[in-house]
Motif scaffolding. Sequence first.
Motif, PDB file in Angstrom:
ATOM      1  N   PHE A  11       0.826  -1.209   0.000  1.00 23.63           N
ATOM      2  CA  PHE A  11       0.000   0.000   0.000  1.00 23.63           C
ATOM      3  C   PHE A  11       0.860   1.260   0.000  1.00 23.63           C
ATOM      4  O   PHE A  11       0.586   2.213  -0.746  1.00 23.63           O
ATOM      5  N   LEU A  12       1.906   1.290   0.811  1.00 25.90           N
ATOM      6  CA  LEU A  12       2.765   2.470   0.881  1.00 25.90           C
ATOM      7  C   LEU A  12       3.494   2.702  -0.437  1.00 25.90           C
ATOM      8  O   LEU A  12       3.667   3.854  -0.863  1.00 25.90           O
ATOM      9  N   ALA A  13       3.928   1.642  -1.092  1.00 22.40           N
ATOM     10  CA  ALA A  13       4.596   1.803  -2.388  1.00 22.40           C
ATOM     11  C   ALA A  13       3.631   2.383  -3.424  1.00 22.40           C
ATOM     12  O   ALA A  13       3.992   3.263  -4.206  1.00 22.40           O
ATOM     13  N   VAL A  25       7.025  -2.482 -10.128  1.00 27.13           N
ATOM     14  CA  VAL A  25       8.433  -2.503 -10.541  1.00 27.13           C
ATOM     15  C   VAL A  25       9.337  -2.283  -9.342  1.00 27.13           C
ATOM     16  O   VAL A  25      10.349  -2.971  -9.170  1.00 27.13           O
ATOM     17  N   ARG A  26       8.973  -1.326  -8.505  1.00 27.32           N
ATOM     18  CA  ARG A  26       9.782  -1.020  -7.316  1.00 27.32           C
ATOM     19  C   ARG A  26       9.867  -2.207  -6.368  1.00 27.32           C
ATOM     20  O   ARG A  26      10.935  -2.496  -5.801  1.00 27.32           O
ATOM     21  N   LEU A  27       8.739  -2.928  -6.195  1.00 29.07           N
ATOM     22  CA  LEU A  27       8.706  -4.067  -5.268  1.00 29.07           C
ATOM     23  C   LEU A  27       9.118  -5.377  -5.927  1.00 29.07           C
ATOM     24  O   LEU A  27       9.180  -6.412  -5.257  1.00 29.07           O
ATOM     25  N   LEU A  34       0.347  -7.430  -7.154  1.00 32.38           N
ATOM     26  CA  LEU A  34       0.273  -6.255  -6.290  1.00 32.38           C
ATOM     27  C   LEU A  34      -1.167  -5.794  -6.132  1.00 32.38           C
ATOM     28  O   LEU A  34      -1.592  -5.406  -5.032  1.00 32.38           O
ATOM     29  N   SER A  35      -1.943  -5.840  -7.203  1.00 32.85           N
ATOM     30  CA  SER A  35      -3.361  -5.470  -7.116  1.00 32.85           C
ATOM     31  C   SER A  35      -4.106  -6.398  -6.161  1.00 32.85           C
ATOM     32  O   SER A  35      -4.954  -5.950  -5.379  1.00 32.85           O
ATOM     33  N   ARG A  36      -3.791  -7.690  -6.205  1.00 34.34           N
ATOM     34  CA  ARG A  36      -4.427  -8.640  -5.287  1.00 34.34           C
ATOM     35  C   ARG A  36      -4.062  -8.329  -3.839  1.00 34.34           C
ATOM     36  O   ARG A  36      -4.913  -8.395  -2.938  1.00 34.34           O
ATOM     37  N   THR A  37      -2.790  -7.994  -3.612  1.00 35.94           N
ATOM     38  CA  THR A  37      -2.353  -7.674  -2.249  1.00 35.94           C
ATOM     39  C   THR A  37      -3.091  -6.451  -1.722  1.00 35.94           C
ATOM     40  O   THR A  37      -3.516  -6.418  -0.563  1.00 35.94           O
TER      41      THR A  37
END
Length: 284
Positions: A11-13, A25-27, A34-37
């Motif tokens: 969320f913070l990213a 890309v960053r993570l 990422l959308s699922r998370t």
Amino acid sequence: MTVELRHLRAFLAIAEEGSITRAAVRLRVTQPALSRTLRQLENHLGVRLVDRSTHHLELTGVGRAYRDRAAAAVAGVDDVLDPLHVGGRPVRLGHAWSALGEHTVALLRRWRTAHPETPLELLRIDERSAGLAQGRVDVAVLRQPVDLPGVRALRLLSEPRLATVPADSPLAGRASLTLADLVDQPIAVNVETGTTTLDLWPAGHAPTAVVQVANTDDWLAAISAGRAVGVTTSATAAMYPSPAVAYLPLTDAPEVTVLLAWREPPGHPAVPDLVALAGETVGG
């Protein structure tokens, strides 16, 4: 579902990047993952944190409020897991610019003498709460109030405002200046953490040109290069003396109140001692 630290980091990213694609890309994860998370975190909380209905991703009002709490939680866990802090970590004093001015060195030296077992770290963080909102510091020097839950603040002192002009400016030879003397000059404004806005001038008599900067270094560089003049406080003159600029008393501008702020309960056991010593140093 059990929420894990990775959900908060995700969320913070997203909040920092303003894009799920860039955050992925960053993570170093896929965009669908990422959308699922993010959805898992939102489902757990029962609220929408990110508005995906617009062309540009934006945080919802709840998401903006949750961002600081999530950042503080992640910072706290990272601190607990830092091997360098296993035996006790330093107390962290944040500031956005100029720290405590002429009192800075005295505070650091008095702390080292009085508390040799606990290092004091002075951290410049270019953010309005000087890192307090994100849990990056234990105590923060502020020059404007911040609305944060659970935060206490102590007034330390008031600082006179100064005009700052290039050393070769015709204004540099004056004994003092007024706001009106600066009206026909571009004004360097720190839009991230500064206390100078066009509201300092009477309505209808404010400068028309603004040079926006993001930190004190860029602010000083703009003035040194002759691109602008500025308004600051006596603390900047103490912390950033420079032959390229002249600091002059600004006789008709209000002083700036300096606050010391910390969370209750404190994030470090030495916070009460630091608050007390800062008050003694500035007052004595």
